[in-house]
Design a protein around this motif. Sequence first.
Motif, PDB file in Angstrom:
ATOM      1  N   ASP A 109     -29.239 -77.501 -25.507  1.00 49.41           N
ATOM      2  CA  ASP A 109     -29.725 -78.283 -24.370  1.00 49.41           C
ATOM      3  C   ASP A 109     -29.799 -79.767 -24.706  1.00 49.41           C
ATOM      4  N   ILE A 110     -30.393 -80.106 -25.856  1.00 45.84           N
ATOM      5  CA  ILE A 110     -30.542 -81.527 -26.180  1.00 45.84           C
ATOM      6  C   ILE A 110     -29.200 -82.170 -26.527  1.00 45.84           C
ATOM      7  N   ALA A 111     -28.278 -81.391 -27.079  1.00 50.45           N
ATOM      8  CA  ALA A 111     -26.948 -81.936 -27.368  1.00 50.45           C
ATOM      9  C   ALA A 111     -26.180 -82.180 -26.078  1.00 50.45           C
ATOM     10  N   LYS A 112     -26.249 -81.234 -25.153  1.00 51.48           N
ATOM     11  CA  LYS A 112     -25.546 -81.372 -23.866  1.00 51.48           C
ATOM     12  C   LYS A 112     -26.089 -82.552 -23.068  1.00 51.48           C
ATOM     13  N   ALA A 113     -27.414 -82.642 -22.974  1.00 51.15           N
ATOM     14  CA  ALA A 113     -28.021 -83.728 -22.211  1.00 51.15           C
ATOM     15  C   ALA A 113     -27.659 -85.083 -22.799  1.00 51.15           C
ATOM     16  N   ARG A 114     -27.725 -85.199 -24.101  1.00 48.43           N
ATOM     17  CA  ARG A 114     -27.410 -86.474 -24.750  1.00 48.43           C
ATOM     18  C   ARG A 114     -25.974 -86.902 -24.460  1.00 48.43           C
ATOM     19  N   CYS A 115     -25.044 -85.959 -24.559  1.00 41.49           N
ATOM     20  CA  CYS A 115     -23.641 -86.264 -24.306  1.00 41.49           C
ATOM     21  C   CYS A 115     -23.435 -86.750 -22.872  1.00 41.49           C
ATOM     22  N   LEU A 116     -24.037 -86.069 -21.905  1.00 46.50           N
ATOM     23  CA  LEU A 116     -23.896 -86.452 -20.501  1.00 46.50           C
ATOM     24  C   LEU A 116     -24.500 -87.828 -20.231  1.00 46.50           C
ATOM     25  N   ILE A 117     -25.666 -88.085 -20.782  1.00 45.50           N
ATOM     26  CA  ILE A 117     -26.345 -89.364 -20.536  1.00 45.50           C
ATOM     27  C   ILE A 117     -25.574 -90.507 -21.182  1.00 45.50           C
ATOM     28  N   GLU A 118     -25.096 -90.310 -22.406  1.00 44.49           N
ATOM     29  CA  GLU A 118     -24.337 -91.371 -23.074  1.00 44.49           C
ATOM     30  C   GLU A 118     -23.018 -91.627 -22.365  1.00 44.49           C
ATOM     31  N   ASP A 119     -22.340 -90.575 -21.925  1.00 41.15           N
ATOM     32  CA  ASP A 119     -21.068 -90.757 -21.210  1.00 41.15           C
ATOM     33  C   ASP A 119     -21.282 -91.500 -19.897  1.00 41.15           C
TER      34      ASP A 119
END
Length: 304
Positions: A109-119
């Motif tokens: 969850d935290i990896a997915k969210a971070r990737c989406l927010i940074e992108d």
Amino acid sequence: MGQAPDPEAPLVNGLSVDVEEWFQVGAFERVIDRADWAGMASRVEGNVDFLLDLFAEARVRATFFTLGWVAERHPALMRRIAGGGHEIASHGYDHARVFTLSRRIFAQDIAKARCLIEDASGARVSGYRAPSFSIDARTPWAFEELAAQGYAYSSSVAPVAHDHYGWPEAPRFAFRPVAGSPLVELPVTTAMLGQRRVAAGGGGFFRVLPYSFSRWAIGQVNARERRPAVFYFHPWEVDPDQPRMDHAPLRSRLRHYTGIESMAGKLRKLLGDFEWGRVDALAAREAHRAQAFAPRSLPHSEAA
């Protein structure tokens, strides 16, 4: 990380916004199904734009703890936040409380969210806040996962007893939850009323109680304890025109809607009465005096 603050300098408190839609809140989690979210009226963009204007007017910068779900649907909003000099941080993907997830799913969850927010934003994410402050005595392993993924800080603990969340045994101020890691936890602010800790970091307490309480509580933390406050609220809290869930339980409706009409005015007072800044900057300043507090992960921490 961080240098000792000048004792003569005014304290700069941490201002944060938990970016989520009005229908994603804990008060309605048993009323609105996640499967229905895509069809609900979105109001987060207009509400955040209102806050960006409010912060610009007050000349303050803040941290926006954002759901990955919101970031993937509103990338232009993410860029506006970052473009205003504010910090973009993670609030997880879809507001699932940490104690409802297994350790493996939380890491995903935290990896997915971070990737989406940074992108979406084009900005690096170094901070995290658990939905509903749901890192507690049941989930200390969550800190280990945050440290393993290179997060610099978390602001995920409410060190009080509460029916919705809370870890009353946790320190009130910055602590290091993982031995040997630079990760810093910045609990949401509490004040002392006699020998009792009371929540004083925003959200529903800020809406419901008179503004004088928050001014007293943050003033106590700044002046008497010489520590910065960590304050939070949500974009939907400044939106009196949002849809009303009349079929929700009375307690949920009271928790969600009370004080919304006066919220913007209270925020203007708050921004004028104290010094405010981004939470990543606060974490860097507090790192040198963060105490060690690393509770052992519980045996059932792999359970969903």
